[in-house]
Design a protein around this motif. Structure first.
Motif, mmCIF file in Angstrom:
data_model
loop_
_atom_site.group_PDB
_atom_site.id
_atom_site.type_symbol
_atom_site.label_atom_id
_atom_site.label_comp_id
_atom_site.label_asym_id
_atom_site.label_seq_id
_atom_site.Cartn_x
_atom_site.Cartn_y
_atom_site.Cartn_z
ATOM 1 N N SER A 55 6.144 42.364 8.144
ATOM 2 C CA SER A 55 5.902 43.037 6.983
ATOM 3 C C SER A 55 5.921 44.411 7.279
ATOM 4 C CB SER A 55 4.901 42.646 6.324
ATOM 5 O OG SER A 55 4.953 40.894 5.708
ATOM 6 N N SER A 56 6.310 45.286 6.262
ATOM 7 C CA SER A 56 6.398 46.638 6.482
ATOM 8 C C SER A 56 4.684 47.122 6.289
ATOM 9 C CB SER A 56 7.119 47.339 5.907
ATOM 10 O OG SER A 56 6.516 47.719 4.200
ATOM 11 N N SER A 72 3.882 49.710 4.925
ATOM 12 C CA SER A 72 3.733 50.290 3.642
ATOM 13 C C SER A 72 3.581 49.304 2.623
ATOM 14 C CB SER A 72 5.193 50.952 3.098
ATOM 15 O OG SER A 72 5.362 52.173 3.947
ATOM 16 N N ASP A 73 4.045 48.156 2.620
ATOM 17 C CA ASP A 73 3.873 46.895 1.752
ATOM 18 C C ASP A 73 2.202 46.613 1.958
ATOM 19 O OD1 ASP A 73 6.226 47.201 0.785
ATOM 20 O OD2 ASP A 73 7.080 45.592 1.841
ATOM 21 N N SER A 74 1.827 46.653 3.346
ATOM 22 C CA SER A 74 0.502 45.994 3.414
ATOM 23 C C SER A 74 -0.658 46.944 2.886
ATOM 24 C CB SER A 74 0.367 45.682 4.927
ATOM 25 O OG SER A 74 -0.879 45.304 5.239
#
Length: 449
Positions: A31-32, A34-36
């Motif tokens: 996962s990126s 930024s998303d986390s």
């Protein structure tokens, strides 16, 4: 040594380390960052981001150290991520002690050595699934402290540990840039500056610089509409954000509008528009008829929000959610005077701003994105009116997504001629200074009348 730059208040370091471990684990799971980070509780986000970014910039090293110190890693990924976080912070703490008073980069969280160990163990002890491993964590960190010099001497023989990039990435740069590859890898671990592009319809470079000075913020002019801040700040702390006086945009990205040089009344297409920085710049430049496309509806909403804030949503500006390469889904057959094709890429030129990218990409992605780019630009070329132009751009430093694309495009389209443009921009600077420019590529093509 005193605790540092990221001062603890109500939030303990153990909480921040655990939050950072969740972010690191997310990246290692694909996962990126930024998303986390977007899912991180607000009170933890800023400190967690600083630590998570730091770990991403040291991930090659700390993974090698972890692999050397822990023969059998526990079957719980979050523990492994917490160990990586602790090792990154512990090594930085040791560096700070060794440098004895030399200034440290402000983006690096620095804590006392004993604090890192104690808070890491506390984070493990307070987590139901990790408390079993707190002894292993404590012993590993203390062994690293005892044997640090010997351990580093051994693991730094590994390219990934030495350069903190995947081995395939290092080889790509060695092949493409035999003289600059080391500097490129080093530059990738230096955070990029925060650069503003002034909305000249609402303010001026001089007026904005005065407003920054009044707020106690240092800046230096860049071109006719740019200002580089001495130190990054949250946008809400910078004068004029809500009023639409400026946008955050890197110096390399600010060149797109000038290369197209739109004139009033021109029909312009921004084919891969999100998040809208270049879209806005084109509209600030001239009163054009502009169509903005993006395949992601959520990201297209962000384009609209940015245009609204800047006062640029006006008649003649349309936003459309569509795949740029699927002409039947959006094109009405009327040609454009200028097309901006800021195509999807590996983003290898902006890894200093997004240090997780290097660990999320795979070698096969380079050829995959290059194929997608060809598909997009060949389709968009059909929409360019005779006598019009297409600006190809990508935030990559891999030649497969830059110069090779430009050369192959000319071979496929006899009616295309290449106009002056920067070509490959490398994020390099001399004398230890940070480059003002992200890695970027530009090629400008004219269609014969």
């Amino acid at each position: 040594m005193p605790e540092s730059s990221s001062k603890l208040s109500r939030i303990s370091l153990s909480d921040t380390m655990l939050s950072s471990a969740h972010n690191v684990d997310a990246v290692l799971s694909g996962s990126s960052l930024s998303d986390s980070l977007a899912a991180t509780p607000g009170e933890l986000r800023a400190a967690s981001q600083a630590i998570s970014f730091h770990v991403m910039r040291r991930l090659g090293l700390v993974r090698a150290v972890s692999g050397m110190l822990v023969e059998r890693t526990p079957p719980y990924p979050l523990f492994n991520a917490l160990l990586l976080v602790a090792l990154a912070l512990l090594d930085t703490a040791c560096q700070a002690l060794a440098q004895a008073g030399e200034p440290l980069r402000r983006d690096i969280p620095v804590y006392a050595v004993h604090t890192v160990v104690d808070q890491a163990v506390e984070a493990a002890a307070g987590h139901r699934k990790m408390r079993t491993y707190k002894g292993l964590l404590n012993g590993t960190l203390r062994r690293f402290l005892r044997e640090r010099e010997a351990i580093l001497a051994q693991v730094l023989q590994q390219p990934e540990a030495r350069w903190n990039h995947p081995a395939w990435w290092i080889k790509q740069l060695q092949h493409a840039y035999p003289q600059e590859w080391e500097r490129l890898l080093e530059a990738a671990d230096q955070p990029g500056p925060m650069t503003l592009r002034i909305n000249l319809r609402r303010s001026s470079q001089a007026a904005m610089q005065e407003a920054l000075e009044a707020a106690g913020l240092e800046s230096q002019p860049l071109g006719e509409a740019g200002l580089v801040l001495g130190h990054p700040r949250p946008v809400q702390q910078i004068p004029g954000f809500a009023q639409g006086w400026w946008s955050v945009q890197d110096a390399s990205a600010q060149q797109a509008a000038g290369l197209i040089d739109p004139k009033p009344g021109m029909r312009v297409l921004d084919a891969c528009a999100a998040p809208g920085g270049k879209t806005a710049h084109l509209l600030e430049w001239a009163d054009v008829q502009l169509q903005a496309l993006d395949a992601d509806a959520g990201r297209l909403e962000r384009v609209e929000q940015n245009l609204q804030r800047l006062g640029l949503m006006r008649p003649g500006v349309t936003l459309h959610c569509a795949d740029a390469a699927d002409l039947d889904s959006w094109w009405d057959g009327r040609g454009f005077d200028a097309v901006l094709a800021d195509v999807p890429c590996t983003a290898s030129g902006i890894v200093r701003r997004h240090p997780d990218i290097r660990w999320l990409r795979r070698e096969a992605d380079v050829a995959k994105t290059a194929g997608l780019q060809r598909k997009i630009v060949d389709a968009l070329w059909k929409t360019v009116s005779p006598g019009g132009c297409l600006l190809y751009s990508s935030c990559s430093i891999f030649p497969q997504e830059g110069e090779r694309q430009a050369e192959q495009f000319l071979k496929r389209h006899a009616e295309a001629s290449r106009l002056p443009a920067p070509g490959q921009i490398l994020p390099l600077a001399d004398a230890g200074r940070i480059s003002l420019y992200d890695g970027f590529f530009y090629a400008l093509f004219a269609k014969s009348p």
